[in-house]
Scaffold this motif. Structure first.
Motif, short mmCIF file in Angstrom:
data_model
loop_
_atom_site.label_atom_id
_atom_site.label_comp_id
_atom_site.label_asym_id
_atom_site.label_seq_id
_atom_site.Cartn_x
_atom_site.Cartn_y
_atom_site.Cartn_z
N LEU A 1 3.56 8.24 -4.70
CA LEU A 1 3.47 9.53 -5.38
C LEU A 1 3.09 10.64 -4.42
O LEU A 1 3.57 11.77 -4.54
CB LEU A 1 2.47 9.45 -6.53
CG LEU A 1 2.30 10.73 -7.35
CD1 LEU A 1 3.62 11.14 -7.98
CD2 LEU A 1 1.23 10.56 -8.39
N LEU A 2 2.24 10.33 -3.43
CA LEU A 2 1.84 11.34 -2.46
C LEU A 2 3.03 11.85 -1.66
O LEU A 2 3.04 13.00 -1.21
CB LEU A 2 0.78 10.77 -1.51
CG LEU A 2 -0.56 10.42 -2.13
CD1 LEU A 2 -1.45 9.76 -1.10
CD2 LEU A 2 -1.22 11.65 -2.71
N PHE A 3 4.05 11.02 -1.48
CA PHE A 3 5.21 11.44 -0.72
C PHE A 3 6.08 12.41 -1.51
O PHE A 3 6.91 13.11 -0.95
CB PHE A 3 6.04 10.22 -0.29
CG PHE A 3 5.27 9.27 0.57
CD1 PHE A 3 4.68 9.69 1.75
CD2 PHE A 3 5.13 7.94 0.21
CE1 PHE A 3 3.96 8.82 2.54
CE2 PHE A 3 4.41 7.07 0.99
CZ PHE A 3 3.82 7.51 2.16
N VAL B 1 4.79 14.86 -3.50
CA VAL B 1 4.07 16.11 -3.71
C VAL B 1 4.85 17.30 -3.14
O VAL B 1 4.97 18.33 -3.80
CB VAL B 1 2.63 16.03 -3.17
CG1 VAL B 1 1.96 17.39 -3.13
CG2 VAL B 1 1.83 15.05 -4.01
N GLU C 1 1.09 4.20 -2.94
CA GLU C 1 0.77 5.60 -2.66
C GLU C 1 2.01 6.48 -2.59
O GLU C 1 1.96 7.60 -2.09
CB GLU C 1 -0.01 5.71 -1.34
CG GLU C 1 -1.29 4.90 -1.31
CD GLU C 1 -2.28 5.30 -2.39
OE1 GLU C 1 -2.32 6.49 -2.75
OE2 GLU C 1 -3.00 4.42 -2.87
N TRP D 1 0.83 -1.20 0.00
CA TRP D 1 0.00 0.00 0.00
C TRP D 1 0.87 1.25 0.00
O TRP D 1 0.60 2.20 -0.74
CB TRP D 1 -0.94 0.00 1.20
CG TRP D 1 -1.80 1.22 1.26
CD1 TRP D 1 -2.92 1.46 0.53
CD2 TRP D 1 -1.58 2.38 2.06
NE1 TRP D 1 -3.42 2.70 0.84
CE2 TRP D 1 -2.62 3.28 1.78
CE3 TRP D 1 -0.61 2.74 2.99
CZ2 TRP D 1 -2.72 4.52 2.38
CZ3 TRP D 1 -0.72 3.97 3.60
CH2 TRP D 1 -1.75 4.84 3.30
#
Length: 141
Positions: free
Chosen positions: A79-81, A83, A77, A73
């Motif tokens: 990519l969110l890190f 931003v 995810e 998981w």
């Protein structure tokens, strides 16, 4: 004897699996931060945490299946890190226009150094394992 779970109960456990595993990672990070502070270690807490998790898995204290879903998981995810890095690029575009070539050069050189070091380590470990296998085979003959 294995416990038989109802489909509803199994579904509830699967829903809790990822949050519990992520909480385990966070707990290991907090523990590793405390270890770094207490023992004055020269390594960052995230490296110590990864080494602790590796040790727990290798010593079979924590089965790999207990951390697999949470790690999948987090990787999905990831990519969110990144931003915040994108926001920094947008906010400091002038700096990048002036000094961007230097930043790119540093990134390229450091990437090449990491790849070279990784290749060297993998090659040395591979050769070491071949030698161990040859010794073991020689003993059995």
């Amino acid at each position: 004897m294995a416990l038989a779970l109802s489909p509803r109960r199994a579904g509830q456990l699967q829903l809790l699996q990822v949050p519990l595993q992520v909480a385990l990672y966070a707990g290991l990070f907090v523990l590793s931060e405390q270890l770094v502070t207490w023992l004055h270690l020269p390594l960052p807490a995230n490296i110590i945490g990864m080494l602790l998790l590796l040790a727990l898995i290798m010593l079979r204290i924590i089965p790999l299946s207990w951390v697999k879903a949470g790690s999948k998981w987090l990787l999905a995810e990831m990519l969110l890190f990144f931003v915040p890095a994108v926001v920094a690029v947008v906010n400091y575009s002038q700096l990048l226009m002036v000094q961007g070539w230097r930043i790119c050069l540093v990134i390229a050189i450091s990437t090449l150094l990491v790849l070279a070091a990784t290749a060297l380590v993998v090659d040395r470990v591979y050769r070491f394992e071949i030698r161990l296998a040859q010794r073991k085979q020689a003993r059995h003959e």
